[in-house]
Design a protein around this motif. Structure first.
Motif, PDB file in Angstrom:
ATOM      1  N   ALA A 219       0.851  -1.188   0.000  1.00 40.50           N
ATOM      2  CA  ALA A 219       0.000   0.000   0.000  1.00 40.50           C
ATOM      3  C   ALA A 219       0.888   1.240   0.000  1.00 40.50           C
ATOM      4  CB  ALA A 219      -0.915  -0.013   1.218  1.00 40.50           C
ATOM      5  N   CYS A 220       0.474   2.242  -0.767  1.00 45.44           N
ATOM      6  CA  CYS A 220       1.347   3.400  -1.006  1.00 45.44           C
ATOM      7  C   CYS A 220       0.643   4.693  -0.600  1.00 45.44           C
ATOM      8  CB  CYS A 220       1.727   3.465  -2.491  1.00 45.44           C
ATOM      9  SG  CYS A 220       2.668   4.936  -2.944  1.00 45.44           S
ATOM     10  N   PRO A 221       1.186   5.443   0.369  1.00 45.39           N
ATOM     11  CA  PRO A 221       0.547   6.697   0.783  1.00 45.39           C
ATOM     12  C   PRO A 221       0.626   7.782  -0.277  1.00 45.39           C
ATOM     13  CG  PRO A 221       2.669   6.450   1.870  1.00 45.39           C
ATOM     14  CD  PRO A 221       2.414   5.164   1.143  1.00 45.39           C
ATOM     15  N   PHE A 222       1.468   7.604  -1.285  1.00 47.41           N
ATOM     16  CA  PHE A 222       1.607   8.589  -2.361  1.00 47.41           C
ATOM     17  C   PHE A 222       0.978   8.070  -3.661  1.00 47.41           C
ATOM     18  CE2 PHE A 222       5.594   8.297   0.170  1.00 47.41           C
ATOM     19  CZ  PHE A 222       5.367   9.381   1.004  1.00 47.41           C
ATOM     20  N   ALA A 223      -0.040   7.209  -3.530  1.00 47.27           N
ATOM     21  CA  ALA A 223      -0.565   6.474  -4.681  1.00 47.27           C
ATOM     22  C   ALA A 223      -0.962   7.333  -5.875  1.00 47.27           C
ATOM     23  CB  ALA A 223      -1.759   5.607  -4.243  1.00 47.27           C
ATOM     24  N   PRO A 224      -1.584   8.510  -5.699  1.00 49.36           N
ATOM     25  CA  PRO A 224      -1.991   9.268  -6.899  1.00 49.36           C
ATOM     26  C   PRO A 224      -0.834   9.660  -7.809  1.00 49.36           C
ATOM     27  CG  PRO A 224      -3.127  10.090  -4.963  1.00 49.36           C
ATOM     28  CD  PRO A 224      -2.044   9.172  -4.470  1.00 49.36           C
ATOM     29  N   ASP A 225       0.384   9.675  -7.285  1.00 45.69           N
ATOM     30  CA  ASP A 225       1.523  10.148  -8.070  1.00 45.69           C
ATOM     31  C   ASP A 225       2.596   9.073  -8.269  1.00 45.69           C
ATOM     32  OD1 ASP A 225       0.395  12.827  -7.876  1.00 45.69           O
ATOM     33  OD2 ASP A 225       1.090  12.773  -5.805  1.00 45.69           O
ATOM     34  N   THR A 226       2.240   7.806  -8.057  1.00 43.90           N
ATOM     35  CA  THR A 226       3.266   6.774  -7.997  1.00 43.90           C
ATOM     36  C   THR A 226       2.860   5.541  -8.793  1.00 43.90           C
ATOM     37  OG1 THR A 226       3.733   7.533  -5.747  1.00 43.90           O
ATOM     38  CG2 THR A 226       4.744   5.468  -6.416  1.00 43.90           C
ATOM     39  N   PHE A 227       3.819   4.987  -9.511  1.00 41.18           N
ATOM     40  CA  PHE A 227       3.617   3.698 -10.174  1.00 41.18           C
ATOM     41  C   PHE A 227       3.855   2.559  -9.185  1.00 41.18           C
ATOM     42  CE2 PHE A 227       5.289   6.136 -13.971  1.00 41.18           C
ATOM     43  CZ  PHE A 227       4.098   6.152 -14.668  1.00 41.18           C
ATOM     44  N   GLY A 228       3.061   1.497  -9.318  1.00 41.10           N
ATOM     45  CA  GLY A 228       3.439   0.242  -8.693  1.00 41.10           C
ATOM     46  C   GLY A 228       4.546  -0.411  -9.518  1.00 41.10           C
ATOM     47  N   LEU A 229       4.400  -0.343 -10.821  1.00 37.67           N
ATOM     48  CA  LEU A 229       5.417  -0.798 -11.774  1.00 37.67           C
ATOM     49  C   LEU A 229       5.365   0.134 -12.964  1.00 37.67           C
ATOM     50  CD1 LEU A 229       7.511  -3.081 -12.184  1.00 37.67           C
ATOM     51  CD2 LEU A 229       5.761  -4.328 -13.457  1.00 37.67           C
ATOM     52  N   VAL A 230       6.510   0.674 -13.354  1.00 45.04           N
ATOM     53  CA  VAL A 230       6.546   1.696 -14.401  1.00 45.04           C
ATOM     54  C   VAL A 230       6.103   1.108 -15.744  1.00 45.04           C
ATOM     55  CG1 VAL A 230       8.351   3.030 -13.266  1.00 45.04           C
ATOM     56  CG2 VAL A 230       8.984   1.232 -14.903  1.00 45.04           C
ATOM     57  N   PRO A 231       5.589   1.937 -16.659  1.00 42.77           N
ATOM     58  CA  PRO A 231       5.175   1.443 -17.970  1.00 42.77           C
ATOM     59  C   PRO A 231       6.334   0.762 -18.698  1.00 42.77           C
ATOM     60  CG  PRO A 231       4.344   3.665 -17.612  1.00 42.77           C
ATOM     61  CD  PRO A 231       5.284   3.375 -16.485  1.00 42.77           C
ATOM     62  N   HIS A 232       6.028  -0.368 -19.338  1.00 44.08           N
ATOM     63  CA  HIS A 232       7.073  -1.159 -19.992  1.00 44.08           C
ATOM     64  C   HIS A 232       6.419  -2.184 -20.913  1.00 44.08           C
ATOM     65  CE1 HIS A 232       5.712  -3.722 -16.728  1.00 44.08           C
ATOM     66  NE2 HIS A 232       6.249  -4.756 -17.362  1.00 44.08           N
ATOM     67  N   THR A 233       7.211  -2.768 -21.771  1.00 39.57           N
ATOM     68  CA  THR A 233       6.840  -3.993 -22.475  1.00 39.57           C
ATOM     69  C   THR A 233       7.750  -5.110 -21.966  1.00 39.57           C
ATOM     70  OG1 THR A 233       8.365  -3.534 -24.306  1.00 39.57           O
ATOM     71  CG2 THR A 233       6.092  -2.759 -24.553  1.00 39.57           C
ATOM     72  N   ASP A 234       7.327  -6.349 -22.146  1.00 41.57           N
ATOM     73  CA  ASP A 234       8.106  -7.489 -21.656  1.00 41.57           C
ATOM     74  C   ASP A 234       9.109  -7.944 -22.714  1.00 41.57           C
ATOM     75  OD1 ASP A 234       6.669  -7.376 -19.351  1.00 41.57           O
ATOM     76  OD2 ASP A 234       5.462  -9.171 -19.728  1.00 41.57           O
ATOM     77  N   SER A 235      10.349  -8.183 -22.288  1.00 46.72           N
ATOM     78  CA  SER A 235      11.421  -8.587 -23.207  1.00 46.72           C
ATOM     79  C   SER A 235      11.532 -10.107 -23.272  1.00 46.72           C
ATOM     80  CB  SER A 235      12.757  -7.976 -22.755  1.00 46.72           C
ATOM     81  OG  SER A 235      12.704  -6.573 -22.741  1.00 46.72           O
ATOM     82  N   ASP A 236      10.424 -10.779 -23.553  1.00 48.45           N
ATOM     83  CA  ASP A 236      10.403 -12.238 -23.642  1.00 48.45           C
ATOM     84  C   ASP A 236       9.513 -12.641 -24.802  1.00 48.45           C
ATOM     85  OD1 ASP A 236       7.918 -11.571 -22.643  1.00 48.45           O
ATOM     86  OD2 ASP A 236       7.942 -12.997 -20.980  1.00 48.45           O
ATOM     87  N   PHE A 237       9.214 -13.930 -24.925  1.00 46.18           N
ATOM     88  CA  PHE A 237       8.244 -14.362 -25.925  1.00 46.18           C
ATOM     89  C   PHE A 237       6.821 -14.201 -25.403  1.00 46.18           C
ATOM     90  CE2 PHE A 237      11.627 -16.753 -28.192  1.00 46.18           C
ATOM     91  CZ  PHE A 237      11.317 -16.365 -29.486  1.00 46.18           C
ATOM     92  N   LEU A 238       6.604 -14.624 -24.167  1.00 46.37           N
ATOM     93  CA  LEU A 238       5.250 -14.711 -23.652  1.00 46.37           C
ATOM     94  C   LEU A 238       5.316 -14.650 -22.131  1.00 46.37           C
ATOM     95  CD1 LEU A 238       2.491 -15.461 -25.203  1.00 46.37           C
ATOM     96  CD2 LEU A 238       2.787 -17.707 -24.155  1.00 46.37           C
ATOM     97  N   THR A 239       4.341 -13.985 -21.516  1.00 44.33           N
ATOM     98  CA  THR A 239       4.253 -13.913 -20.068  1.00 44.33           C
ATOM     99  C   THR A 239       2.914 -14.478 -19.620  1.00 44.33           C
ATOM    100  OG1 THR A 239       5.606 -11.899 -20.069  1.00 44.33           O
ATOM    101  CG2 THR A 239       4.369 -12.394 -18.060  1.00 44.33           C
ATOM    102  N   VAL A 240       2.949 -15.299 -18.566  1.00 41.57           N
ATOM    103  CA  VAL A 240       1.725 -15.805 -17.938  1.00 41.57           C
ATOM    104  C   VAL A 240       1.679 -15.238 -16.532  1.00 41.57           C
ATOM    105  CG1 VAL A 240       0.420 -17.833 -17.220  1.00 41.57           C
ATOM    106  CG2 VAL A 240       1.781 -17.914 -19.321  1.00 41.57           C
ATOM    107  N   LEU A 241       0.587 -14.559 -16.191  1.00 37.35           N
ATOM    108  CA  LEU A 241       0.473 -13.838 -14.933  1.00 37.35           C
ATOM    109  C   LEU A 241      -0.676 -14.360 -14.098  1.00 37.35           C
ATOM    110  CD1 LEU A 241       1.348 -11.244 -13.230  1.00 37.35           C
ATOM    111  CD2 LEU A 241      -0.555 -10.094 -14.401  1.00 37.35           C
ATOM    112  N   CYS A 242      -0.390 -14.611 -12.839  1.00 32.92           N
ATOM    113  CA  CYS A 242      -1.411 -14.900 -11.836  1.00 32.92           C
ATOM    114  C   CYS A 242      -1.474 -13.704 -10.902  1.00 32.92           C
ATOM    115  CB  CYS A 242      -1.042 -16.179 -11.071  1.00 32.92           C
ATOM    116  SG  CYS A 242      -1.942 -16.391  -9.529  1.00 32.92           S
ATOM    117  N   GLN A 243      -2.651 -13.105 -10.731  1.00 26.03           N
ATOM    118  CA  GLN A 243      -2.776 -11.945  -9.857  1.00 26.03           C
ATOM    119  C   GLN A 243      -3.930 -12.138  -8.889  1.00 26.03           C
ATOM    120  OE1 GLN A 243      -3.989  -8.264 -11.693  1.00 26.03           O
ATOM    121  NE2 GLN A 243      -5.534  -9.214 -12.978  1.00 26.03           N
ATOM    122  N   ASP A 244      -3.891 -11.373  -7.787  1.00 23.50           N
ATOM    123  CA  ASP A 244      -5.009 -11.409  -6.854  1.00 23.50           C
ATOM    124  C   ASP A 244      -6.125 -10.503  -7.357  1.00 23.50           C
ATOM    125  OD1 ASP A 244      -4.238  -8.809  -6.211  1.00 23.50           O
ATOM    126  OD2 ASP A 244      -3.201  -9.404  -4.386  1.00 23.50           O
TER     127      ASP A 244
END
Length: 362
Positions: free
Chosen positions: A224-249
């Motif tokens: 949890a981030c107290p500066f959330a309106p101005d902060t990335f959880g993870l900066v914008p990017h593309t993935d440098s692989d063939f394929l990504t599989v993601l499990c998220q809550d």
């Protein structure tokens, strides 16, 4: 600016990094909503990704047995994924064969792992020293990610020498093996959709140079981030692989670029997310899209996710589904090295444009 309460000993020094960068900028937040930052989150529309059932691919022989109906079902599934890979670069899959029980065990284990003292996580031993946090070398708030992760090469966890500390209830290769089956099944189906009929063997061998020792498992936590309106959880990017599989809550926070606008991905409780990486875009001659994405910080809730990255060995040529290709020949090692050089030199990833045969004018 919101008040900040000192975190426990488990937390990485993200707040200190934020405040230091804010001081360096003279108290001015330079990450503007117009540039895709979290400050524009209120205007972001939530969308559901294309949802595709993989059961016919995960449980049947892809070589064509099972009758015409089964073959038609597999072709329809592959076609749906190919359309989503072309139009979105992202999609969700159900019927993937990764049990809910395994994913729940993973989430509980992640929570235990990330609640270890910061010094224990950042030490050289745990999960072979794969811990990373924030962006200690950031020079701007737009480069800071409010997150911590273990980015683990599978070669280091497949053997008995990997230090799991006291967290032995779940061997992470169980998760990696399950997500690897999903990644390879999806990749083969997507490759087959682009190769001409009669190239089944080539599709089955795709992507070249990938095995259980070359890929990565990344365990993510977004505090949890107290500066959330101005902060990335993870900066914008593309993935440098063939394929990504993601499990998220179910906390949410993943956003992707669609039609030149950020859209928020609505979590689905039983689905895994698949996204195309840079190497697959190059191999497909730009038919499949490696799409920019990010995670936005959350002021109240922490978020967990786990990602499997389908990568070849460093000396593996990326190749192409057919000529003419807009890209010159390159290996995964060359690609990673160039990305690292560009980030160090310019602060950002350039990626695939570096490898075009006709390099765009700077």
């Amino acid at each position: 600016m919101p008040a900040f309460t000192e975190s426990g000993a488990a937390e990485p020094p993200l707040a200190e990094s934020y405040l230091d960068l804010l001081r360096r900028s003279g108290g001015i937040i330079t990450a503007l909503p117009a540039e895709g930052c979290a400050g524009g989150a209120a205007a972001v529309q939530e969308r559901e990704l294309p949802l595709i059932d993989l059961e016919c691919l995960m449980t049947s022989d892809r070589r064509g047995s099972g009758g015409g109906g089964a073959r038609e079902a597999r072709a329809a599934c592959a076609g749906a994924m190919a359309r989503a890979a072309s139009e979105w670069g992202f999609f969700q899959v159900t019927g993937h064969g990764v049990s809910r029980a395994l994913l729940e065990r993973l989430r509980a284990e992640q929570a235990r792992l990330f609640r270890l003292p910061f010094e224990a996580k950042a030490g050289a031993g745990l999960l072979n020293g794969s811990y990373r946090w924030g962006a200690p070398t950031a020079t701007s708030l737009r480069h800071l990610s409010w997150s911590e992760a273990f980015h683990v090469p599978l070669a280091s966890i497949s053997g008995s020498a990997c230090d799991f500390g006291e967290l032995g209830s779940l061997r992470y290769h169980e998760v990696a093996d399950a997500m690897s089956r999903v990644a390879k099944t999806v990749a083969v189906a997507l490759a087959g959709s682009l190769l001409q009929q009669g190239h089944t063997a080539a599709a089955e061998a795709f992507p070249a140079g990938c095995d259980e020792t070359t890929c990565f498992l990344r365990l993510n936590r977004y505090p949890a981030c107290p500066f959330a309106p101005d902060t990335f959880g993870l900066v914008p990017h593309t993935d440098s692989d063939f394929l990504t599989v993601l499990c998220q809550d179910q906390v949410g926070g993943l956003q992707l670029m669609k039609d030149a606008r950020w859209v928020a991905v609505k979590p689905h409780p039983d689905a895994l997310i698949v996204n195309i990486g840079d190497l697959f875009q190059a191999w497909s001659n730009n038919r499949y899209k490696s799409v920019e994405h990010k995670v936005v910080a959350n002021a109240k809730a922490e978020r967990f996710s786990a990602a499997y990255f389908l990568c070849p060995s460093y000396d593996s040529p990326v190749g192409t589904c057919g000529e003419p290709s807009p890209y010159r020949s390159f290996t995964f090692g060359e690609y990673r090295m160039k990305v690292q050089e560009d980030v160090k030199r310019t602060g950002r990833k350039i990626g695939l444009p570096n490898f075009l045969k006709q390099h765009p004018q700077q």
